[in-house]
Design an enzyme around this catalytic site. Sequence first.
Site, PDB file in Angstrom:
ATOM      1  N   TYR A  35       0.870  -1.217   0.115  1.00 50.92           N
ATOM      2  CA  TYR A  35      -0.127   0.019  -0.032  1.00 50.92           C
ATOM      3  C   TYR A  35       0.715   1.380   0.102  1.00 50.92           C
ATOM      4  O   TYR A  35       1.567   1.631   1.041  1.00 50.92           O
ATOM      5  CB  TYR A  35      -0.764   0.112   1.283  1.00 50.92           C
ATOM      6  CG  TYR A  35      -2.093  -1.076   1.246  1.00 50.92           C
ATOM      7  CD1 TYR A  35      -2.241  -1.808   0.069  1.00 50.92           C
ATOM      8  CD2 TYR A  35      -2.753  -1.388   2.503  1.00 50.92           C
ATOM      9  CE1 TYR A  35      -3.213  -2.841   0.216  1.00 50.92           C
ATOM     10  CE2 TYR A  35      -3.641  -2.277   2.320  1.00 50.92           C
ATOM     11  CZ  TYR A  35      -3.983  -3.056   1.225  1.00 50.92           C
ATOM     12  OH  TYR A  35      -4.771  -4.038   1.368  1.00 50.92           O
ATOM     13  N   SER A 133      -5.092 -14.261   2.511  1.00 54.38           N
ATOM     14  CA  SER A 133      -5.959 -13.301   1.999  1.00 54.38           C
ATOM     15  C   SER A 133      -6.117 -13.764   0.516  1.00 54.38           C
ATOM     16  O   SER A 133      -5.365 -14.117  -0.161  1.00 54.38           O
ATOM     17  CB  SER A 133      -5.341 -11.778   1.816  1.00 54.38           C
ATOM     18  OG  SER A 133      -6.313 -10.829   1.179  1.00 54.38           O
ATOM     19  N   ASN A 134      -7.342 -13.836   0.072  1.00 54.45           N
ATOM     20  CA  ASN A 134      -7.718 -14.211  -1.389  1.00 54.45           C
ATOM     21  C   ASN A 134      -7.361 -15.609  -1.545  1.00 54.45           C
ATOM     22  O   ASN A 134      -7.154 -16.091  -2.791  1.00 54.45           O
ATOM     23  CB  ASN A 134      -7.316 -13.407  -2.215  1.00 54.45           C
ATOM     24  CG  ASN A 134      -7.476 -11.914  -2.301  1.00 54.45           C
ATOM     25  OD1 ASN A 134      -8.536 -11.447  -2.092  1.00 54.45           O
ATOM     26  ND2 ASN A 134      -6.367 -11.147  -1.727  1.00 54.45           N
ATOM     27  N   SER A 201     -13.068  -4.223  -0.006  1.00 54.62           N
ATOM     28  CA  SER A 201     -13.969  -3.335  -0.914  1.00 54.62           C
ATOM     29  C   SER A 201     -15.301  -3.845  -0.432  1.00 54.62           C
ATOM     30  O   SER A 201     -16.138  -4.098  -1.606  1.00 54.62           O
ATOM     31  CB  SER A 201     -13.723  -4.009  -2.239  1.00 54.62           C
ATOM     32  OG  SER A 201     -12.385  -3.468  -2.578  1.00 54.62           O
ATOM     33  N   ASP A 209     -14.659  -1.506  -9.633  1.00 55.89           N
ATOM     34  CA  ASP A 209     -15.207  -1.046 -10.946  1.00 55.89           C
ATOM     35  C   ASP A 209     -16.140   0.113 -10.495  1.00 55.89           C
ATOM     36  O   ASP A 209     -17.245   0.519 -11.282  1.00 55.89           O
ATOM     37  CB  ASP A 209     -16.034  -2.284 -11.613  1.00 55.89           C
ATOM     38  CG  ASP A 209     -15.403  -3.137 -12.272  1.00 55.89           C
ATOM     39  OD1 ASP A 209     -14.170  -2.723 -12.615  1.00 55.89           O
ATOM     40  OD2 ASP A 209     -15.774  -4.387 -12.600  1.00 55.89           O
TER      41      ASP A 209
END
Length: 292
Positions: A35, A133-134, A201, A209
């Site tokens: 970040y 994460s993910n 998000s 998006d």
Amino acid sequence: MGNMRINSLSLKETEALIHTAQEAGINFFDHADIYGGGSCEEQFAQAISMDKTIRENMIIQSKCGIRHGATGYYDFSKDHILTSVDKILQRLQTEYLDILLLHRPDPLMEPEEVAEAFDQLHASGKVRHFGVSNHNPMQIELLQKSLNQKLVVNQVQFSLAHTPLIDSGVSLNMNTENAVNRDSSTLEYCRLNDITLQAWSPFQTGFFDGVFVGDRERFPKLNDVLDRLAGKYDVTPTTIAVAWITRHPANIQVVLGTTNAGRLRESAEGSDIPLTREEWNELYAAAGNMIP
């Protein structure tokens, strides 16, 4: 409070945002070494003049594993994990992380090498807990097999306008787009294994998006329902969007990436809104999902 964008603020503005979060009951701060190229972690520590007294009142989480090259790539090597954590601690001006996450799956991961890094970090006191994460269930299983520490977090994208976590479960055996299992039942796996899901998000549609709250061109029905429920509960549509996530019995933690103090307060109120089953499903359907 997510800190992905705080480098767009001044130190004074960052300090005010962190204090706003704390006043709203937020004590968990999410970072990542990528970040701002590390500048967000530095700014966070500088803005609050980090010391042991301040640190004791915070849960601080950061991530590593994403590297920037010609195309960008992932690196779960022992050396990279250890080096990354030392740099994270230096930037955050702290002696330890409460939680370290591996940011995105590394196709070349060697679980035994990750385990060596985690053992060293845990034994030294530099990291207290670990997560990912993910990651999908089998990626977590493969990693967990070699670890001496339990993975306690999986941070994934989730919002009213991005719902693969639940779509296939709702539409099982239906001949619809939502019936496609795109995430290998990650939500159910994490609940079964006591892994906390964190939603990044929470207001985005797709992969950055745009925000769906207030977007009446793409989400007219959803915003109508958000507005009506906001009026019922005397809050804002943003609050309702968070309430939809926190209403789920998986006790999902919402990672708020906003740099707007007012929106941060509105979002934090969401966990106190007791949406009914009917309201929760109405919002899901209004986002464009079929409920068989």
